[in-house]
Scaffold this active site. Structure first.
Site, PDB file in Angstrom:
ATOM      1  N   GLU A 134       0.972  -1.465   0.164  1.00 48.03           N
ATOM      2  CA  GLU A 134       0.504   0.265  -0.113  1.00 48.03           C
ATOM      3  C   GLU A 134       0.714   1.386   0.216  1.00 48.03           C
ATOM      4  O   GLU A 134       2.129   0.991  -0.080  1.00 48.03           O
ATOM      5  CB  GLU A 134      -1.002   0.050   1.265  1.00 48.03           C
ATOM      6  CG  GLU A 134      -1.882  -1.273   1.065  1.00 48.03           C
ATOM      7  CD  GLU A 134      -3.432  -1.049   2.323  1.00 48.03           C
ATOM      8  OE1 GLU A 134      -3.264   0.317   3.290  1.00 48.03           O
ATOM      9  OE2 GLU A 134      -4.278  -2.236   2.577  1.00 48.03           O
ATOM     10  N   HIS A 193      -9.402  10.387   2.871  1.00 52.97           N
ATOM     11  CA  HIS A 193      -9.451   9.528   1.841  1.00 52.97           C
ATOM     12  C   HIS A 193      -9.446   9.187   0.383  1.00 52.97           C
ATOM     13  O   HIS A 193     -10.726   9.898   0.177  1.00 52.97           O
ATOM     14  CB  HIS A 193     -10.154   7.788   2.853  1.00 52.97           C
ATOM     15  CG  HIS A 193      -9.416   6.385   2.032  1.00 52.97           C
ATOM     16  ND1 HIS A 193      -9.301   6.592  -0.277  1.00 52.97           N
ATOM     17  CD2 HIS A 193      -8.944   5.739   2.030  1.00 52.97           C
ATOM     18  CE1 HIS A 193      -8.327   4.991   0.179  1.00 52.97           C
ATOM     19  NE2 HIS A 193      -8.280   5.080   1.044  1.00 52.97           N
ATOM     20  N   ARG A 215      -1.551   9.679   1.390  1.00 53.57           N
ATOM     21  CA  ARG A 215      -2.223   9.583   1.785  1.00 53.57           C
ATOM     22  C   ARG A 215      -2.866  11.110   1.529  1.00 53.57           C
ATOM     23  O   ARG A 215      -4.028  12.079   0.644  1.00 53.57           O
ATOM     24  CB  ARG A 215      -3.232   8.656   3.046  1.00 53.57           C
ATOM     25  CG  ARG A 215      -3.686   7.469   2.560  1.00 53.57           C
ATOM     26  CD  ARG A 215      -4.218   6.636   3.430  1.00 53.57           C
ATOM     27  NE  ARG A 215      -4.801   5.005   3.873  1.00 53.57           N
ATOM     28  CZ  ARG A 215      -5.631   4.524   4.007  1.00 53.57           C
ATOM     29  NH1 ARG A 215      -5.828   4.835   5.176  1.00 53.57           N
ATOM     30  NH2 ARG A 215      -5.134   3.732   3.746  1.00 53.57           N
ATOM     31  N   HIS A 236     -12.014  10.539   6.322  1.00 55.19           N
ATOM     32  CA  HIS A 236     -11.466   9.270   7.104  1.00 55.19           C
ATOM     33  C   HIS A 236     -11.190   8.553   8.333  1.00 55.19           C
ATOM     34  O   HIS A 236     -11.614   7.392   8.598  1.00 55.19           O
ATOM     35  CB  HIS A 236     -10.785   8.366   5.877  1.00 55.19           C
ATOM     36  CG  HIS A 236      -9.980   7.072   5.885  1.00 55.19           C
ATOM     37  ND1 HIS A 236     -10.845   6.018   5.659  1.00 55.19           N
ATOM     38  CD2 HIS A 236      -9.183   5.838   6.001  1.00 55.19           C
ATOM     39  CE1 HIS A 236     -10.549   4.281   5.511  1.00 55.19           C
ATOM     40  NE2 HIS A 236      -9.032   4.950   5.610  1.00 55.19           N
ATOM     41  N   ARG A 290      -1.952   9.462   8.795  1.00 58.33           N
ATOM     42  CA  ARG A 290      -1.652   7.820   9.451  1.00 58.33           C
ATOM     43  C   ARG A 290      -0.853   7.135   7.997  1.00 58.33           C
ATOM     44  O   ARG A 290      -1.710   7.594   6.854  1.00 58.33           O
ATOM     45  CB  ARG A 290      -3.190   6.979   9.959  1.00 58.33           C
ATOM     46  CG  ARG A 290      -2.649   5.806   9.543  1.00 58.33           C
ATOM     47  CD  ARG A 290      -4.368   5.083  10.411  1.00 58.33           C
ATOM     48  NE  ARG A 290      -5.051   5.064   9.972  1.00 58.33           N
ATOM     49  CZ  ARG A 290      -5.857   4.530   8.964  1.00 58.33           C
ATOM     50  NH1 ARG A 290      -4.868   3.511   8.280  1.00 58.33           N
ATOM     51  NH2 ARG A 290      -6.863   4.481   8.099  1.00 58.33           N
TER      52      ARG A 290
END
Length: 514
Positions: A110, A231, A275, A335, A370
């Site tokens: 990811e 997100h 992100r 998110h 995060r």
């Protein structure tokens, strides 16, 4: 010891099972039903399945980098050093992680991870698999489960926590009294984040910042609430649906209306950048072209998409979208909350008798942004650490959060409600103009992905002018909680004048250019 745990995601369930195994009397309080929280919706997986060339140390570096250097090294070390044990415990609990041909846990990649280290179950159903396995384990324990029990406040005395108060209005004579209290030697808050601060969110409907609001009303410190993660890839339209970052890790790309991979304009890692970077790039491009950007997974093929992402594949096809043949329109959505109740590495808060774990807590592991798939890991690692530390409540109490010196001074700063005032039940009056919808729209426009001084100042003024009605129903209690957390979040964002991670301040020059 009597322990009350509020919330039944991976953090709350882990803490409950561990505390029961250690011989504590455990009561698990759930606002809704079991298997309804954010954990169930987690698609990507749990980080920490290290393969060749990988290590906890490299995972720690990635975590710190994704958090824009704002993470606490001690908390991050606790996270990554506990990853192997946490994943092993989930395997023993019955989580059916997907396996490679050699029988080892399959590892996915990811964004912002140096190497594939994400363990997943059922392709994109990892959260549901973890929730199901841990919930099933409750049947073989002495844990008492109370569903549809809405915890609204902490019971405090002598500057310590001694239980919780549940929502409920009783009329005694001419007085309205609050609901039932549950006494406890220790309270563990695992109530999740505050995604419902915004009108478009990946969070379930009950994610209204309840635990953080309880702590704010009690006057204990919170921190880093300005860091709200959006997100970048949520199905655009009236019914948002999360499309996991793991899809981009598997090879999907983001394209503008002309088919160009535009994220490389912002970061050399393109779609696999942190992100916050990707979400801002998506938002800017959508604004510039007047339409959502496109997530193109067609190169993966129908068979691979159905096999690796069965839940996403089924939902998109249910909506008439064949993502193996056509790109999917996506846009950002609220998110994850990186901030929360300030804790040490064992989940202890500044209030003796109170612990916080999972998204409710601000341990320092996430910094300003995060890293993907660290949330399930955080819940599993710190839920267990909190349970292990419960036996120490009889010792002289010393709260030293990560990033602090031994005097207990929090080097990151904290706020009880963002403006220095203590928010109490007496402030639940009524004022025309406030509604959940108006709060969400204000937060989206003023305290969203892109922020500026004037907008934040306007948000703070408006939020402090509003008052929620006296909370006589669960929905009104949720609204009161959202308002308290919104005030703290907007005030923290206004106070942080530099851009950092998910908190992005537009300069006057950029505002003029826009």
């Amino acid at each position: 010891m009597k322990v009350v745990i509020v919330g039944a995601g991976v953090a709350g369930l882990t803490a409950a099972l561990r505390a029961d195994a250690l011989g504590h009397e455990v009561e698990l309080v759930v606002k809704g039903r079991l298997r309804e929280g954010s954990t169930v919706h987690a698609q990507g997986g749990i980080a920490g399945a290290y393969g060749p060339g990988d290590s906890a140390a490299l995972h720690a570096l990635d975590t710190m980098h994704a958090g824009d250097g704002h993470g606490d090294p001690l908390a991050i070390a606790a996270l990554v050093d506990g990853a192997a044990e946490a994943i092993d415990a989930l395997v023993r609990a019955g989580v059916p992680f997907d396996r490679a041909a050699d029988g080892a846990i399959a590892r996915g990649l990811e964004a912002a991870h140096s190497l594939p280290r994400i363990a997943h179950a059922g392709g994109d159903a990892t959260g549901r698999a973890i929730s199901d396995a841990l919930t099933a384990r409750l049947d073989s324990t002495r844990v008492r489960v109370r569903e549809q029990a809405f915890a609204t406040d902490l019971v405090t005395a002598d500057d310590a926590v001694h239980g919780i108060r549940l929502h409920g209005i009783r009329l005694v004579g001419i007085r309205l009294l609050s609901g039932e209290t549950i006494d406890a030697d220790a309270v563990v808050l695992a109530t999740g984040g505050a995604g419902l601060l915004y009108p478009v969110t990946t969070n379930p409907s009950g994610t209204t910042g309840d635990g953080i609001a309880m702590v704010l009303r009690a006057g204990a410190p919170v921190a880093d609430l300005e860091f709200v993660q959006f997100h970048p890839t949520v199905l655009a339209g009236d019914s948002p649906f999360l499309i996991s970052e793991a899809v981009r890790g598997a090879g999907a790309v983001l394209r503008d209306a002309d088919g160009r991979r535009f994220v490389f304009d912002d970061h050399p890692d393109g779609e696999l950048a942190p992100r916050d970077v990707v979400a801002r790039a998506v938002a800017r491009q959508a604004l510039a072209q007047g339409s959502p950007v496109l997530l193109d997974a067609t190169a993966l093929g129908a068979a691979a998409l159905a096999s690796r992402f069965p839940m996403i594949d089924a939902e998109l096809r249910r909506r008439g979208i064949d993502w193996s043949r056509e790109p999917v329109p996506v846009s950002p959505a609220a998110h994850y909350l990186m901030g929360g109740v300030v804790t040490d590495v064992d989940g202890r808060t500044a209030l003796p008798g109170l612990w916080a774990v999972g998204e409710t807590a601000r341990t320092g592991v996430h910094g300003a942004n995060r890293l993907a798939s660290n949330s399930l890991l955080e819940g599993a690692v710190f839920g267990a650490r909190a349970a292990d530390s419960l036996t120490h409540t009889s010792l002289p109490y010393e709260f030293v959060p990560p990033g602090s010196d031994r005097s207990g001074t929090n080097s990151y700063g904290s706020t009880s409600c963002g403006s220095g005032e203590r928010v109490g039940a007496e402030q639940h009056g009524g004022m025309r103009g406030f509604s959940r919808q108006s709060l969400q729209q204000l937060m989206w426009e003023r305290v969203g992905l892109l922020r500026d001084d004037d907008g934040l100042a306007d948000a703070v003024r408006t939020l402090h002018a509003w008052e929620a009605p006296a909370p006589r129903t669960p929905a009104e209690q949720e609204d009161a909680n959202l308002l308290i957390v919104a005030r703290a979040t907007a005030s923290a964002a206004l106070a942080r004048t530099d851009s950092l991670g998910a908190h992005f301040r537009l300069s006057p020059a950029l505002i003029g250019a826009a």
